[in-house]
Write an enzyme that holds these catalytic residues in place. Structure first.
Site, PDB file in Angstrom:
ATOM      1  N   HIS A 184      54.552  59.029 -63.165  1.00  0.00           N
ATOM      2  CA  HIS A 184      53.271  58.341 -63.335  1.00  0.00           C
ATOM      3  C   HIS A 184      53.514  56.969 -63.950  1.00  0.00           C
ATOM      4  O   HIS A 184      54.336  56.849 -64.864  1.00  0.00           O
ATOM      5  CB  HIS A 184      52.363  59.159 -64.260  1.00  0.00           C
ATOM      6  N   VAL A 209      69.957  46.143 -30.996  1.00  0.00           N
ATOM      7  CA  VAL A 209      68.624  45.545 -31.142  1.00  0.00           C
ATOM      8  C   VAL A 209      68.165  45.631 -32.595  1.00  0.00           C
ATOM      9  O   VAL A 209      67.679  44.663 -33.174  1.00  0.00           O
ATOM     10  CB  VAL A 209      67.606  46.249 -30.210  1.00  0.00           C
ATOM     11  N   VAL A 264      45.232  42.342 -19.427  1.00  0.00           N
ATOM     12  CA  VAL A 264      45.448  40.951 -19.013  1.00  0.00           C
ATOM     13  C   VAL A 264      45.705  40.970 -17.516  1.00  0.00           C
ATOM     14  O   VAL A 264      46.574  41.710 -17.049  1.00  0.00           O
ATOM     15  CB  VAL A 264      46.670  40.377 -19.768  1.00  0.00           C
TER      16      VAL A 264
HETATM   17  P1  NAD Z   1      54.395  50.962 -27.899  1.00  0.00           P
HETATM   18  O1  NAD Z   1      54.487  51.919 -26.777  1.00  0.00           O
HETATM   19  O2  NAD Z   1      54.413  51.456 -29.283  1.00  0.00           O
HETATM   20  O3  NAD Z   1      53.088  50.061 -27.749  1.00  0.00           O
HETATM   21  C1  NAD Z   1      52.783  49.362 -26.585  1.00  0.00           C
HETATM   22  C2  NAD Z   1      51.294  49.211 -26.501  1.00  0.00           C
HETATM   23  O4  NAD Z   1      50.996  48.374 -25.403  1.00  0.00           O
HETATM   24  C3  NAD Z   1      50.555  50.512 -26.281  1.00  0.00           C
HETATM   25  O5  NAD Z   1      49.525  50.608 -27.207  1.00  0.00           O
HETATM   26  C4  NAD Z   1      50.022  50.371 -24.844  1.00  0.00           C
HETATM   27  O6  NAD Z   1      48.801  51.042 -24.650  1.00  0.00           O
HETATM   28  C5  NAD Z   1      49.861  48.881 -24.727  1.00  0.00           C
HETATM   29  N1  NAD Z   1      49.905  48.350 -23.365  1.00  0.00           N
HETATM   30  C6  NAD Z   1      50.704  48.749 -22.346  1.00  0.00           C
HETATM   31  N2  NAD Z   1      50.468  47.993 -21.249  1.00  0.00           N
HETATM   32  C7  NAD Z   1      49.506  47.093 -21.591  1.00  0.00           C
HETATM   33  C8  NAD Z   1      48.843  46.044 -20.905  1.00  0.00           C
HETATM   34  N3  NAD Z   1      49.126  45.771 -19.648  1.00  0.00           N
HETATM   35  N4  NAD Z   1      47.910  45.329 -21.565  1.00  0.00           N
HETATM   36  C9  NAD Z   1      47.620  45.614 -22.867  1.00  0.00           C
HETATM   37  N5  NAD Z   1      48.219  46.603 -23.561  1.00  0.00           N
HETATM   38  C10 NAD Z   1      49.155  47.330 -22.939  1.00  0.00           C
HETATM   39  O7  NAD Z   1      55.573  49.925 -27.649  1.00  0.00           O
HETATM   40  P2  NAD Z   1      56.104  48.755 -28.550  1.00  0.00           P
HETATM   41  O8  NAD Z   1      55.166  48.434 -29.637  1.00  0.00           O
HETATM   42  O9  NAD Z   1      56.501  47.693 -27.580  1.00  0.00           O
HETATM   43  O10 NAD Z   1      57.392  49.402 -29.177  1.00  0.00           O
HETATM   44  C11 NAD Z   1      58.433  49.865 -28.329  1.00  0.00           C
HETATM   45  C12 NAD Z   1      59.207  50.955 -28.990  1.00  0.00           C
HETATM   46  O11 NAD Z   1      59.898  50.480 -30.123  1.00  0.00           O
HETATM   47  C13 NAD Z   1      58.315  52.087 -29.442  1.00  0.00           C
HETATM   48  O12 NAD Z   1      58.930  53.303 -29.096  1.00  0.00           O
HETATM   49  C14 NAD Z   1      58.270  51.929 -30.927  1.00  0.00           C
HETATM   50  O13 NAD Z   1      58.129  53.169 -31.589  1.00  0.00           O
HETATM   51  C15 NAD Z   1      59.614  51.289 -31.235  1.00  0.00           C
HETATM   52  N6  NAD Z   1      59.487  50.464 -32.433  1.00  0.00           N
HETATM   53  C16 NAD Z   1      59.391  51.069 -33.629  1.00  0.00           C
HETATM   54  C17 NAD Z   1      59.231  50.311 -34.756  1.00  0.00           C
HETATM   55  C18 NAD Z   1      59.134  50.980 -36.076  1.00  0.00           C
HETATM   56  O14 NAD Z   1      59.522  52.118 -36.204  1.00  0.00           O
HETATM   57  N7  NAD Z   1      58.593  50.324 -37.080  1.00  0.00           N
HETATM   58  C19 NAD Z   1      59.136  48.946 -34.681  1.00  0.00           C
HETATM   59  C20 NAD Z   1      59.215  48.376 -33.447  1.00  0.00           C
HETATM   60  C21 NAD Z   1      59.383  49.144 -32.326  1.00  0.00           C
END
Ligand code: NAD
Length: 627
Positions: free
Chosen positions: A588, A187, A382
């Site tokens: 710096h 991924v 939603v």
């Molecule tokens: P996440 O868990 O970070 O965020 C999902 C969000 O969706 C949460 O805030 C949650 O409260 C919300 N949510 C859940 N159900 C919902 C609903 N029905 N309606 C509205 N909001 C809802 O998950 P993600 O952003 O999908 O990422 C998945 C994984 O991939 C995570 O573990 C993340 O750390 C990892 N990831 C990391 C990076 C990075 O390091 N930059 C980038 C992408 C993904």
């Protein structure tokens, strides 16, 4: 002149007393520096305690079954020039006893052979795992059913899987890596970290150009050639994916494409369109990753509803985009599409963006997004997405939920779930929990001793760099090395604009645990470089343990926070205190100075801000000293 040194048990972290499970040397043995003298085991891990210097074991103060704690002396070593003579004398005596001839070199005693045998047994049979001194030697019996026979099979070729496969190959194991997709890299390389960062870079360029309109440099509105942009992003991915293939070839790691499922504890069957391959393996690493969570009740096959993979395909730039989920993926994708011209609405179930992250770090991001996006709906969910001709009609529920709205596309980014349910785990005897995770010990060993697991499939945080680190540990243990996952911190970064990054203990966690910290927050408006970039909304926060003075956590919000957090992760691993960081000369003018100056807020040496409390403390100190 020889001298004697005491070998002590070092700080054991979370443990008070641990068991001595093996004594690897005898009195009179010669030992190398770092050669293990004994092995300790707790319920979480096992570790060797090594000789601090080369020498001769003069006295052993522990036996198998003893319990020891930090500071206990386990052995006395004779070291230095005289020790060599003593060693020779010992060897002569032992040669004499065995009928050795005068003048023959002293035989190297076989100090650890017995121990090595015991450890190899551990490696192949002990669930929960202890250190292995050499790889498990498993007799696979009749392998006439197998097309491929290897020491190590790695299921999955993401940053965890390929890191494990390559490390194991470098350590001398024969390796096969199984990948479901046509391309290697998982991924992260194909539909995650890398393509998203390529697009986020473009987003930053567009936003910067726009931002400088207010400071006298005006560009015309960007013209987005979506096909060219997509193909550039694909080129970036192809380069990396091709690189993984080449690295595999050079290491003679065999690649088997297709869907892999265990059929027995030492067999994996790989199903591809035109072939079925059976792999017989002595040991395995499961690095099968995770997949997006699908929200129930959404239209199944409407191409206007996308997940992160669909968003990265960049099919079009929707006029109005709804992002479900205010986590890292949702916010990163919103950043890209906003820069390309979409009007963004974010709907988040909880009361905060990036739930769990310290609020002061998220606030500057939220302030910026509220100014730029159409709407940010917190505490809202939603309840329905209805496909209509004009778009997707979305119904919301929540205290301040708006009336139904129509969007051109809806991106669902509500988290990821592990792929533990898709690998035929039962046939190998692997236990998968209700959520699809495999449980592992600190050596990445599952409940089946010869099968390791790493990355998203073993738990949070689901981050590529954690998977890579775990992959190295698993490969090293599989190859018989003493390794375990003992990193103190795993840094996290949201590549939003501004970026948010953190490592170690958060303020929130410290509060919940009742842990007292000394905190310093350096505001970027006092940093020349951030002002020169027109991006002074950031801040750098350092958290020091109130008792030890050591850095235990850090959080940074601002442009390039993701690069800056690495220094703090190193400082935490090294046990640095505020003096160590403050006395490190930072170049710096850079954003990195904010780390050094944040530390100086603790030591009182900061001159780039006026802190009344710092001056008051100095005056009080002087008064106490009678100055
Ligand atoms: P996440 O868990 O970070 O965020 C999902 C969000 O969706 C949460 O805030 C949650 O409260 C919300 N949510 C859940 N159900 C919902 C609903 N029905 N309606 C509205 N909001 C809802 O998950 P993600 O952003 O999908 O990422 C998945 C994984 O991939 C995570 O573990 C993340 O750390 C990892 N990831 C990391 C990076 C990075 O390091 N930059 C980038 C992408 C993904």
């Amino acid at each position: 002149m020889s001298r004697t040194v005491e070998v002590e048990i070092p700080d054991l972290g979370d443990f008070d007393q641990v068991d001595v499970i093996e004594v690897l040397v005898a009195e009179g043995d010669t030992v190398e520096a770092d050669q293990d003298l004994i092995t300790l085991e707790s319920d979480k891990a096992s570790m060797g305690i090594g000789a601090s210097e080369p020498g001769t074991v003069r006295e052993l103060r522990v036996a198998e079954g003893d319990q020891v704690k930090a500071g206990d002396v386990i052995a006395i070593l004779e070291v230095g020039a005289g020790a060599a003579e003593a060693q020779e004398k010992d060897a002569e005596q032992s040669n004499d006893a065995e009928g050795g001839q005068e003048g023959e070199p002293a035989a190297t005693p076989p100090p650890t052979e017995q121990a090595a045998t015991a450890q190899a047994k551990d490696a192949s049979t002990t669930p929960g795992g202890s250190d292995a001194a050499r790889p498990a030697t498993v007799d696979l019996g009749d392998t006439s059913d197998a097309d491929v026979v290897v020491d190590l099979m790695v299921l999955g070729s993401g940053p965890g899987g390929y890191a494990a496969a390559f490390r194991a190959a470098d350590l001398g194991l024969s390796v096969a890596m199984v990948e479901r997709s046509e391309t290697l890299g998982g991924v992260c390389l194909n539909v995650g970290c890398i393509p998203s960062k390529a697009l986020l870079h473009v987003a930053a360029l567009i936003e910067d150009a726009h931002h400088f309109g207010a400071h006298g440099v005006r560009f015309s509105e960007p013209e987005i050639d979506l096909d060219a942009l997509r193909s550039w992003k694909d080129d970036v991915v192809d380069q990396l994916v091709g690189g993984v293939g080449q690295l595999a070839k050079m290491r003679e790691v065999q690649i088997v494409h297709g869907e892999g499922r265990f059929t027995a504890p030492h067999r994996l069957e790989v199903e591809a369109a035109e072939a079925r391959t059976t792999i017989a393996f002595r040991q395995a690493v499961v690095a099968a990753g995770s997949r997006p969570i699908e929200l129930p009740g959404l239209p199944a096959d409407d191409e206007r509803l996308i997940d992160s993979t669909g968003a990265l395909e960049l099919r079009d730039v929707p006029e109005r985009l709804l992002v479900i989920g205010g986590g890292i993926i949702g916010l990163e994708m919103a950043t890209v599409y906003h820069a390309l011209g979409s009007k963004i609405t974010i709907v988040e179930l909880t009361g905060e963006l990036m739930p769990g992250t310290d609020r002061d770090l998220v606030k500057p991001l939220e302030t910026r997004l509220r100014g730029a996006y159409e709407d940010i709906l917190l505490n809202t969910k939603v309840t329905a997405v209805e496909p209509i001709t004009e778009g997707l009609k979305v119904t919301f529920e929540g205290e301040s939920a708006p009336a139904p709205r129509v969007f051109d596309r809806v991106l669902s980014a509500v988290g990821r779930r592990p792929n533990g349910d898709r690998i035929g785990a039962e046939a190998a005897g692997l236990e998968v929990d209700a959520r699809g995770f495999l449980r592992v010990d600190r050596q990445q060993r599952t409940s089946v001793a010869h099968i390791f697991a790493i990355g998203d499939i073993v738990g949070q945080p689901m981050l590529a760099h954690k998977a890579t680190h775990e992959g190295h540990v698993a490969a090293e243990v599989a190859a018989g090395h003493r390794a375990s996952f003992d990193a103190r911190v795993i840094p996290s970064v949201a590549y939003t604009d501004p970026e948010v990054a953190w490592a170690g203990v958060t303020e929130r966690e410290a509060k919940e645990a009742g842990r007292s910290l000394n905190k310093a927050v350096f505001p970027w408006r006092a940093n020349g470089r951030s002002l020169a970039m027109g991006r002074s909304e950031g801040s750098t926060k350092l958290l020091f343990d109130a008792d030890t003075g050591q850095l235990v956590g850090a959080g940074i919000v601002g442009v390039h926070a993701g690069d800056l957090i690495a220094e703090t992760a190193l400082a935490i691993e090294m046990g640095c205190d505020a003096d160590d960081i403050g006395h490190t000369i930072h170049p710096h003018p850079t954003l990195s100075e904010t780390v050094g100056m944040s530390a100086e807020m603790i030591t009182g040496a900061l001159t780039d801000l006026y802190l009344p409390q710092q001056r008051k403390a100095a005056k009080e100190r002087k008064a106490r000293q009678g100055g």
